[in-house]
Design a protein around this motif. Structure first.
Motif, PDB file in Angstrom:
ATOM      1  N   GLY A   1      -5.536   4.699   2.098  1.00 33.25           N
ATOM      2  CA  GLY A   1      -6.655   4.317   2.953  1.00 33.25           C
ATOM      3  C   GLY A   1      -8.005   4.703   2.375  1.00 33.25           C
ATOM      4  O   GLY A   1      -8.970   4.889   3.123  1.00 33.25           O
TER       5      GLY A   1
ATOM      6  N   CYS B   1     -11.436   3.942  -0.099  1.00 34.86           N
ATOM      7  CA  CYS B   1     -12.185   2.775  -0.562  1.00 34.86           C
ATOM      8  C   CYS B   1     -11.889   2.590  -2.055  1.00 34.86           C
ATOM      9  O   CYS B   1     -11.419   3.523  -2.712  1.00 34.86           O
ATOM     10  CB  CYS B   1     -13.668   2.928  -0.293  1.00 34.86           C
ATOM     11  SG  CYS B   1     -14.471   4.261  -1.162  1.00 34.86           S
ATOM     12  N   ALA B   2     -12.158   1.388  -2.565  1.00 31.47           N
ATOM     13  CA  ALA B   2     -11.766   1.057  -3.946  1.00 31.47           C
ATOM     14  C   ALA B   2     -12.354   2.040  -4.946  1.00 31.47           C
ATOM     15  O   ALA B   2     -11.678   2.463  -5.891  1.00 31.47           O
ATOM     16  CB  ALA B   2     -12.217  -0.360  -4.276  1.00 31.47           C
ATOM     17  N   GLU B   3     -13.615   2.390  -4.719  1.00 33.14           N
ATOM     18  CA  GLU B   3     -14.318   3.313  -5.630  1.00 33.14           C
ATOM     19  C   GLU B   3     -13.598   4.666  -5.717  1.00 33.14           C
ATOM     20  O   GLU B   3     -13.280   5.164  -6.794  1.00 33.14           O
ATOM     21  CB  GLU B   3     -15.739   3.491  -5.093  1.00 33.14           C
ATOM     22  CG  GLU B   3     -16.552   4.552  -5.781  1.00 33.14           C
ATOM     23  CD  GLU B   3     -17.381   4.003  -6.924  1.00 33.14           C
ATOM     24  OE1 GLU B   3     -17.622   2.785  -6.913  1.00 33.14           O
ATOM     25  OE2 GLU B   3     -17.744   4.774  -7.806  1.00 33.14           O
TER      26      GLU B   3
ATOM     27  N   ILE C   1      -1.246   0.873   5.653  1.00 31.41           N
ATOM     28  CA  ILE C   1      -2.150   0.083   6.503  1.00 31.41           C
ATOM     29  C   ILE C   1      -2.088  -1.399   6.144  1.00 31.41           C
ATOM     30  O   ILE C   1      -2.386  -2.254   6.964  1.00 31.41           O
ATOM     31  CB  ILE C   1      -3.612   0.589   6.439  1.00 31.41           C
ATOM     32  CG1 ILE C   1      -4.011   0.982   5.018  1.00 31.41           C
ATOM     33  CG2 ILE C   1      -3.826   1.731   7.393  1.00 31.41           C
ATOM     34  CD1 ILE C   1      -5.452   1.407   4.894  1.00 31.41           C
ATOM     35  N   ARG C   2      -1.711  -1.708   4.902  1.00 34.67           N
ATOM     36  CA  ARG C   2      -1.515  -3.095   4.495  1.00 34.67           C
ATOM     37  C   ARG C   2      -0.184  -3.189   3.767  1.00 34.67           C
ATOM     38  O   ARG C   2       0.305  -2.186   3.252  1.00 34.67           O
ATOM     39  CB  ARG C   2      -2.659  -3.546   3.576  1.00 34.67           C
ATOM     40  CG  ARG C   2      -3.854  -4.062   4.358  1.00 34.67           C
ATOM     41  CD  ARG C   2      -5.047  -4.147   3.466  1.00 34.67           C
ATOM     42  NE  ARG C   2      -5.590  -2.835   3.187  1.00 34.67           N
ATOM     43  CZ  ARG C   2      -6.480  -2.590   2.238  1.00 34.67           C
ATOM     44  NH1 ARG C   2      -6.895  -3.558   1.465  1.00 34.67           N
ATOM     45  NH2 ARG C   2      -6.934  -1.374   2.049  1.00 34.67           N
TER      46      ARG C   2
ATOM     47  N   GLU D   1      -3.500  -6.951  -1.208  1.00 29.65           N
ATOM     48  CA  GLU D   1      -4.069  -7.705  -0.075  1.00 29.65           C
ATOM     49  C   GLU D   1      -5.407  -7.132   0.349  1.00 29.65           C
ATOM     50  O   GLU D   1      -5.587  -5.944   0.326  1.00 29.65           O
ATOM     51  CB  GLU D   1      -3.106  -7.684   1.099  1.00 29.65           C
ATOM     52  CG  GLU D   1      -3.509  -8.685   2.158  1.00 29.65           C
ATOM     53  CD  GLU D   1      -2.516  -8.752   3.287  1.00 29.65           C
ATOM     54  OE1 GLU D   1      -1.387  -9.141   3.035  1.00 29.65           O
ATOM     55  OE2 GLU D   1      -2.904  -8.424   4.407  1.00 29.65           O
TER      56      GLU D   1
END
Lengths: 135, 147
Positions: free
Chosen positions: A85, A87-89, A129-130, A135
């Protein structure tokens, strides 16, 4: 709209077919009962932040205790961002720092070190979460 | 100026010997025109996996971190020199992390796919590959002549 323009030209200027809604609102804007339409969306949700951004944490390869929380206790592999969960960074940063820690002999590769097994869990690895990290 | 961190794993040895080894490492840095900013001792402990170096298998090591500045050309030579040092089990040179902080993008990433910027960019990129279609410029939505 087109037919209305033709009609208007035939009628005397004082008569009105319809009063535009905006006019009505602006004319009565002084009264207190009318809501303010230029306000921000009151139903907008608060922006979600990932757990590392919330607490202003910058992952470092020397902080093995933090990094090992993103490691599977079964295989020693790093969990993807659909599970952590982040963020991409931050996910990229964590992955980079883990690889640095492993290369410099600070962190185990094929297992989570036994001293970190009982650390508090930052996420539920059983319920991502995904469905997958693409995705 | 780039600040580097040198992560070193020394073999476990008695203190006086360790001191001379640390001095040798520091002098190697100085000889390449380097400046040492900080020296950290991360302790002596078991390595999470066994490491074979110079024909010996090690399971314990003393961890040290040198924070230093050096001309970028010298990095390769430094690593080469440390590789030949028998007391060093492992050496890694990393750039020091910058403490800059970026805004969290998690909220945008959780949006449905067509609202995400990365997906929109992909779609725009795919549209560029579409074959050009001839336009008759007649203003009609059908071909006015016999085909």
């Amino acid at each position: 709209m087109f037919s209305y323009a033709i009609l208007r030209s035939k009628l005397p200027s004082t008569t009105r077919l319809w009063t535009p809604m905006v006019r009505l609102l602006t004319s009565t804007s002084n009264s207190t009962n009318v809501p303010l339409f230029d306000m921000e969306n009151p139903f907008e949700k608060e922006k979600r932040k990932c757990i590392l951004c919330q607490h202003n944490v910058i992952p470092n390869y020397k902080n093995v205790k933090l990094l090992s929380q993103f490691q599977s206790p079964y295989t020693g592999r790093i969990y993807g961002k659909h599970i952590t969960g982040l963020c991409a960074e931050k996910q990229a940063q964590v992955e980079l720092e883990i690889s640095k820690a492993q290369k410099s002999g600070l962190m185990a590769v094929y297992l989570k070190e036994p001293c970190f097994i009982k650390d508090p869990k930052l996420f539920d690895s059983e319920n991502p979460i995904r469905p997958h990290r693409f995705e | 100026m780039i600040t580097h961190e040198l992560m070193l794993l020394y073999r476990v040895m008695p203190k006086p010997e360790l001191v001379t080894t640390l001095k040798r490492t520091a002098e190697t840095l100085f000889s390449r025109g380097g400046i040492i900013r900080k020296l950290e001792n991360l302790g002596t402990r078991d390595i999470p996996f066994k490491i074979s170096a110079h024909g010996v298998v090690y399971k314990q090591a003393s961890y040290y971190v040198f924070t230093f500045n050096v001309p970028p050309i010298a990095i390769k030579d430094l690593l080469d020199e440390f590789e030949r040092d028998v007391d060093i089990i492992r050496r890694k040179i990393f750039k020091q992390n910058s403490p800059e902080f970026k805004e969290c993008t998690l909220h945008e990433e959780l949006q449905p796919a067509p609202y995400r910027k990365s997906v929109q960019e992909l779609i725009a990129q795919a549209r560029k590959l579409d074959k050009p279609k001839f336009n008759y410029n007649t203003g009609l939505d059908y071909y006015p002549f016999q085909k």
